[in-house]
Enzyme design. Structure first.
Site, short mmCIF file in Angstrom:
data_model
loop_
_atom_site.label_atom_id
_atom_site.label_comp_id
_atom_site.label_asym_id
_atom_site.label_seq_id
_atom_site.Cartn_x
_atom_site.Cartn_y
_atom_site.Cartn_z
N HIS A 1 -12.97 2.21 -0.19
CA HIS A 1 -12.83 1.14 0.81
C HIS A 1 -13.32 -0.20 0.27
CE1 HIS A 1 -13.49 4.50 3.98
NE2 HIS A 1 -12.20 4.31 3.85
N ASN B 1 0.86 -1.18 0.00
CA ASN B 1 0.00 0.00 0.00
C ASN B 1 0.90 1.23 0.00
OD1 ASN B 1 -1.82 2.04 0.42
ND2 ASN B 1 -2.82 1.08 2.20
N GLU C 1 -7.49 -5.74 4.70
CA GLU C 1 -7.34 -5.37 3.29
C GLU C 1 -6.10 -6.01 2.67
OE1 GLU C 1 -8.82 -0.94 2.89
OE2 GLU C 1 -8.22 -1.38 4.93
N ARG D 1 -13.75 14.85 7.57
CA ARG D 1 -14.54 15.10 6.36
C ARG D 1 -16.01 15.26 6.75
NH1 ARG D 1 -12.31 10.06 3.72
NH2 ARG D 1 -10.27 10.66 2.95
N ARG E 1 -2.26 -1.86 -3.66
CA ARG E 1 -3.53 -1.17 -3.36
C ARG E 1 -3.59 0.09 -4.22
NH1 ARG E 1 -5.26 3.32 0.69
NH2 ARG E 1 -7.47 3.26 0.25
#
Ligand code: AMP
Length: 394
Positions: free
Chosen positions: A177, A7, A379, A236, A88
């Site tokens: 995601h 990643n 992940e 956010r 990723r």
């Protein structure tokens, strides 16, 4: 077979090396502050964590240290033993609907849609280039965050804006995601022992999104064209009235980039509480009676519940609700507040079972109409699995 899951961020690089198909983690680590001062990396091996302070002028230098660690720790005798590297990648728009072997076309897509993921897509390309340099014989696979959501129907992914915004500028919902939603929705089907399921995955981390998954396929998700849609996040705003933007620009004289920064970095839990974007700090503030922290928590919980209610109706029922990521896996009180507000659906929390962090567990009582689970996301493992499958097919 040795598979590496990677990643790459703009200044970081995380990795996990797996022995597949056993899914055994052999070594993992993270390189931080790449391209800036005080860079370092941490390696986790045999339950031990070792940090090295080194100069990391770019990603290629970081991959050089990574390969040195793999060889010196006898994880591999030669880099050719690494048969696949899974990268990723965030934004594949509507061009990529599954994990794919990286070729020129895939690299062009990552490049083309960098305006939709300006921090992530360029970093992925840099990572791919650096690993290809050291491992030219491995199969390089791009695992896109948007891919899992490509099964959404048109009525879910289209916005009610001029149609040309979609045809000419690719404005539509993509979701994020996806690798986590895919992992958790697969895992819950394993737990339930069937694939004909309707499940809701609540990925509640610093960034957060929910997805509605029917028979293993995503039919809706809360993030949109960008990650700044849906639920309240650390900093956010999530869903807002779009006209707030021109209004606030007019009354304050803020520029578009200042407003964008405020909505991404100064909103969410941080904006409401004025304390922190970290849910632990907000929780502490709320426990100490800070009214804005209490309000931030209430708005957060309400938004998650609104999405669960929406997906319940859209799917015509739900077989399981799953909580994952930092807050979903660890915040006992957030899960409790969410599930309490779902009691109208006959969902009943088992308070004792809910007293859990980072562990797979059923947290509702036997007579709950819908079971709720904590399922830690993974992940990296999902990336390794997809990469292994593509190497195997090759
Ligand atoms: P992630 O982006 O998945 O790493 O999640 C980060 C979020 O998880 C932050 O808001 C953290 O405050 C939250 N988190 C991590 N551990 C805990 C915990 N023990 N209790 C509450 N929130 C937590």
């Amino acid at each position: 077979m040795k598979i590496l899951a990677v990643n790459a961020g703009s200044s970081s690089l995380k990795f996990q090396m797996y022995e597949m198909p056993q899914e055994k983690v052999l070594i993992s680590g993270v390189f931080e502050r790449i391209g800036i001062d005080n860079s370092f990396y941490t390696i986790k091996l045999n339950g031990e964590k070792i940090t090295h302070e080194v100069e990391l002028s770019n990603h290629s230098v970081a991959v050089g240290f990574l390969t040195k660690e793999l060889l010196e720790n006898n994880i591999v005798d030669s880099l050719d033993e690494i048969k696949g590297v899974g990268h990723r990648t965030v934004q594949g728009a509507d061009k990529i609907s599954d994990s794919v072997i990286v070729n020129e076309y895939v690299e062009d897509i990552i490049q083309k849609y960098k305006t939709l993921a300006p921090l992530h897509n360029p970093a992925s390309l840099v990572g791919i280039k650096a690993f290809k340099e050291y491992m030219p014989n491995a199969v390089h696979v791009a695992v896109f965050d948007t891919a899992f959501h490509q099964t959404m129907p048109e009525e879910a992914f289209m916005y009610a804006v001029p149609y040309e915004w979609y045809t000419e500028h690719a404005v539509r919902k993509y979701g994020m995601h996806g690798t986590s939603h895919k992992y958790v929705s697969r895992r819950i089907n394993e737990i339930l022992g069937r694939n004909d399921t309707k499940v809701i995955v609540c990925h509640l981390g610093n960034g957060g999104s929910l997805s509605a998954v029917v028979n293993g396929k995503c039919i809706d998700t809360s993030m949109g064209l960008t990650p700044n849609a849906g639920i309240v996040m650390g900093s956010r705003c999530g869903d807002i009235d779009a006209s707030i933007i021109p209004y606030i620009m007019e009354v304050t004289g803020m520029s578009i980039s200042e407003v964008d920064k405020a909505l991404n970095k100064e909103s969410g839990l941080l904006g409401i509480s004025g304390v922190s974007s970290d849910s632990r700090d907000v929780e502490k503030g709320a426990n100490d009676g800070n009214k804005r922290c209490i309000l931030a928590q209430n708005i957060y919980v309400r938004r998650v519940v609104e999405y669960i209610a929406k997906y319940y109706v859209l799917m015509g029922g739900v077989d399981a609700i799953c909580f994952t990521a930092g807050i979903g896996e660890n915040s006992i009180s957030t899960r409790e507040k969410i599930i309490e507000r779902l009691s109208v659906l006959g969902i009943k929390l088992d308070k004792e079972a809910n007293n859990v962090r980072g562990e797979e567990k059923l947290i509702t009582s036997k007579d709950s109409s819908i079971p709720c689970y904590v399922i830690p996301t993974n992940e990296e493992l999902m990336i390794a699995r997809d990469t292994y499958n593509l190497v195997d097919e090759k």
